[in-house]
Design an enzyme around this catalytic site. Sequence first.
Site, short mmCIF file in Angstrom:
data_model
loop_
_atom_site.label_atom_id
_atom_site.label_comp_id
_atom_site.label_asym_id
_atom_site.label_seq_id
_atom_site.Cartn_x
_atom_site.Cartn_y
_atom_site.Cartn_z
N GLN A 36 0.83 -1.19 0.00
CA GLN A 36 0.00 0.00 0.00
C GLN A 36 0.87 1.26 0.00
OE1 GLN A 36 -2.72 -2.37 3.18
NE2 GLN A 36 -3.27 -0.23 3.00
N ARG A 53 -8.31 -1.59 8.83
CA ARG A 53 -9.16 -0.39 8.74
C ARG A 53 -9.34 0.29 10.09
NH1 ARG A 53 -13.62 -2.09 4.06
NH2 ARG A 53 -14.02 0.09 3.58
N CYS A 54 -8.25 0.36 10.87
CA CYS A 54 -8.40 0.89 12.21
C CYS A 54 -8.11 2.37 12.29
CB CYS A 54 -7.49 0.16 13.18
SG CYS A 54 -5.74 0.55 12.95
N GLU A 109 -12.47 4.14 6.42
CA GLU A 109 -12.47 3.32 7.63
C GLU A 109 -13.59 3.66 8.60
OE1 GLU A 109 -7.78 2.46 8.18
OE2 GLU A 109 -8.48 4.53 7.97
#
Lengths: 293, 794, 158
Positions: free
Chosen positions: B228, B378-379, B748
């Site tokens: 990413q 996705r925190c 997120e």
Amino acid sequence: MIPASFEYHAPTSLPEAIGLLGKLGQAGEEAKILSGGQSLLPLLKLRFARPGHLIDINRIPGLDYLKEEGGVLRIGALVREAALEASALVRAKYAILIDTAAVIADPLVRNQATVCGNLAHGDPANDHPATMLALGADVVATGPKGARTIPVKQFFTAVFTTALEADEVLTEIRVPAPPPGSGGAYVKLERKVGDFATAGAAAFLVIGGGVIEAAGIGLTNLGPTPIKATGAEQFLKGKKPDAATFAEAAKRAAAATSPNPDRRGSVEYKQNMARVLTQRALTRAAQRAAGGQ
Amino acid sequence: MATENDATLRTSADVCGMGHSMKRKEDPRFIRGQGNYIDDIVLPGMLYMDIVRSPFAHAKIVKIDTSRALKVPGVLAVITGETLAQYKLHWMPTLMSDTQMVLPTEKVMYQSQEVAAVIATDRYAAADGVEAVDVEYDPLPVVVDPYKALEPGATVLRTDKPGKKDNHIWHWEAGDRAATEQAFKDAAVKVKEHIYIPRIHVASIETCGCIASFDKAQGKLTVYMTTQAPHAIRTVFALVAGHVGLSEEKIRIISPDIGGGFGGKVPVYPGYVIATAASVVIGKPVKWIEDRMENLQADSFARDYHMDAELAADKDGTITALRIKTVADHGYTDAAANPSKFPAGMFSICTGAYKLKQAFTEMDAAYTNKPPGGVAYRCSFRVTEAVHAIERMVDVLAYEMKIDPAEMRMKNFIGADEFPYKSLLGWEYDSGNYQGALKKAMDMIGYADLRKEQAEKRARGELMGIGICSFVEIVGAGPSKQFDILGIKMFDSAEIRIHPTGKAIARFGTKSQGQGHETTYAQIVAEELGIPASQIQVEEGDTDTAPYGLGTYASRSTPTAGAAAVMAARKIRDKARKIAAHLLEVAEEDLEWEVGKFVVKGAPQKSKTIQEIAFAAYTNHPQGMEAGLEATHYYDPPNLTFPFGSYICVVDIDRGTGEVKIRRFVAIDDCGNIINPMIVQGQVHGGLAMGMAPALMEEISYDENGNNQAGSFMDYLVPTAVETPKWETGHTVTPSPHHPIGAKGVGESATVGAPPAIANAVVDALAHLGVRHIDIPITPEKVWKILHEKGVAE
Amino acid sequence: MASSSHKITVTVNGTRHEAEVESRLLLVHLIREVFRLTGTHIGCDTTHCGACTVLLDGVPTKSCTVLAVQADGRNVKTVEGLEQDGKLHAIQEGFMQEHGLQCGFCTPGMMMTSCALLEHNKNPSEAEIRGAISGNLCRCTGYVNIVKAVQHAAAKLR
């Protein structure tokens, strides 16, 4: 993800398949039958099983029959779960089999998985065994000396072990056609679609003159083998098919279990679920026996 | 769902700028099965790598015997820690400036740790080779409980750190400890709960992998990698392997199509480094693709926070103070992908949507015999943990004080007129309207009627619950004053070039893993320049061509690279104005910009389109001006952005089995101005599913020997379409005042907001029985046990 | 133990392919590595995720749990076979129109399962669609738009 090496055979007749099993067995080689492959191949891919030989029976014609004759529903070795689900005959007369097939793995797996394989694999977590126990079904094992009939209640001998000899193929399941006033249901508790049962209960009732004439209860994934809850079955005979009766039968069924604690639940939870599901299966079976859905 | 009519669309469907639900430009290849994912790529002469992994969570390596493996047909080499130690590559730095093993030379510290790597001609031979490597281990005592890890006398795990005598990694705190202590002393009401959020795993459908290809003749290393953050990887490789001759201009990281990232494809995994070393030594491309069990058992986990959370309040229900003490289980090294000054990420957003008088939070991180990681799934850099804590505690307080949870929130929200709002723990929230979002959610779900229904059902012994979560997110890392990763500031970039025929190419330092950047970035540029989005080619992921950026995670792309695109486009527009003035023979001030063209003020028939200007930039540009029409911008955000929302969940509980069924779930999100409503809604849907999963069924746990108990999809439960409810979504729009297009980021939000909403709903269903808290995942067994204890189980 | 080697002929998307394969070669690897059709993906190792779904004699099947040799003499349809003569299949259009994909990795499997569903059920209910795709995992979309995509395709095909 990748199996260890093995030899692959694709016989085109049952005698050829059985002959191979015998020959390889005598040579001390391990051979497994490949039918649906949806339980076997995952084991091979994780290298939990490493048979030297796979004998693929999918090329043998005439093994996929699904028909009722002589008061018996005959399910051939290559009948897929999806075929069972799609059968108008089974939907009309054997609702419990539809209940069971519909909760095995997922629809894609069911397109290839076979009903006979679900029994032959000997996994106490598979769903059809409990149902076949409740129905009092038989299996037909075919070996070099011919075919023999084994009642399902004698078929599951130990964990992952069945009464099949090393040179036998499970070629048919025979389910007695349901008598009038009977009904069955299978209820499975699973954490999500595709999971094995946290607990599963199959119930089959024959009701006549307002009382239970015969009862069959099978339990899934609650012990080293699929369980026939004989104590509960005997209790039900002659009783009225009401909630109180079912509650007591369900308690007895739960008492017959010896589940392993795991991520699906503790012993206490699983035994209580055996009770809850048995009660629900009995209730539904009675509704169907009375002509309901 | 946002409709085209909501925002005022300033561009036509043809130009397709902001607010259009443009169909995605990336879809044509994906729907044809022509995506270019890492395992689709084949290079000439490519070899395959597979990894030998430790069955033990903590053990000395006595001996590695590779002789049997080397005899397997197709196996060419086996790499061990000893091999890499020769090049000083057996250890490498983590993103948090700790150290981690690439391959061990002394001992292993988590189950499934990489122990050796087999290089073979095909993946089947590599798998056979892995099985044939014989490793002898001498088991050591295992530490899996982070509290026990921090006790004096615990087995010290990091024996590689000279002088290290404990398993404590760091202590972090924020807020005023003494003032908060006083506030609690003075409080009329206090509530406290221990909240554990277990380990979970992103489990994107594509696992991680790479192809490392070292060209000996050119001295150039190309690594195709599921990453990413390709530029950060390139720089890390250059710093880590500079001593073996890898130089940054000769390293190219290519991130191809990625099948889901969610933060799990940010870290530098040992597999990448081993494959690179193998390729450099052998001189051939080496492909490594992990299988699912390796992915679940060894890759970057998420969560694993043990929180003691407390709220203090006045007797009228005004929340006065918050205190949270956390023990963070980091596994055997701190490899969390946080900005360097924030070892606990953005946890200090835990004051949430509420006005408090005091707040204090402290955290201690511990080493344990588990894989490293922590920031993923996705925190938003630990915002999931922070929001779970505050939103659970607000409900705990509400029940304690017998105040409706919605009313409790409305009463304590920061007012819509109080922005920018300085939180007690140091953040300046840019904009918000928490009351508006909650009200909209309550209207959409019919809150009052649901409470009536609940009362009726309760009287009949039926269990139904309504759960609310009002969250504030914090994304867009981040301003250079505070944010860096390994020292590299967290700006992001856009480079836009307009061609003579008026089409464009735009490249970015971010990297989409399904978020639709090829579409949304094109829409941003289309909005600014009036060039149809369909004619703007968007590229990301190749470090040889893309401008430097820090990548896509923590919902940062729209806030940073999206802003960079706007600024670069405006630079182009500035130059375009000059060219237009030249073409129209007017002064620059006499021109007005309308979508796609400059028009002479008062003489609308005299105009030049951006296409005409672009052509002129190459054929008729003013004397003294450089030809071309392009710009690059590195955007340093002045602040983070603060998306927010309110979610309401309705559950029904089966009293026989303890199963929780989500009957309805309404999500109102506010991510500021919306670029593509369809894509935003898709992000919310996906985030909600990734919030539901940990709330109800996902968990990675370990037994006391450090054995992973959810190491495959058999026990790590990813929901199917049957368990997942039909999400109902809506939005409010509260633009960010500091972002050039007022957008905030949304990727997120739903994963942050959903778990507390669901947990709150289940607790609400059981609150009348005296239940105040249940840790996620809220499994049927957990619920059943409560029902059983309370005597209400079927 | 050496693995026996088999000559097989498999028709993929209407084209006959010949190959010589090890007994243990999985069908998904035959498709991806030998025939170089990489639209079918691998997402797990326990037959859960469905990213590898293809049509085997028209029946949606997890190709990671079938041996290549089992496909000898049979028909396989993969995602690459959906588009015919430059015209997208209704299911492909449905996925694109309804934003039924994000990262695209589960999408080929989802589409193969869905188009088989629509062959047998012209007007599936939402519950039937969700049940039919319950062997296909998605992490990106939350499934709502996948259901819409299938409904879109069903409407188009009716």
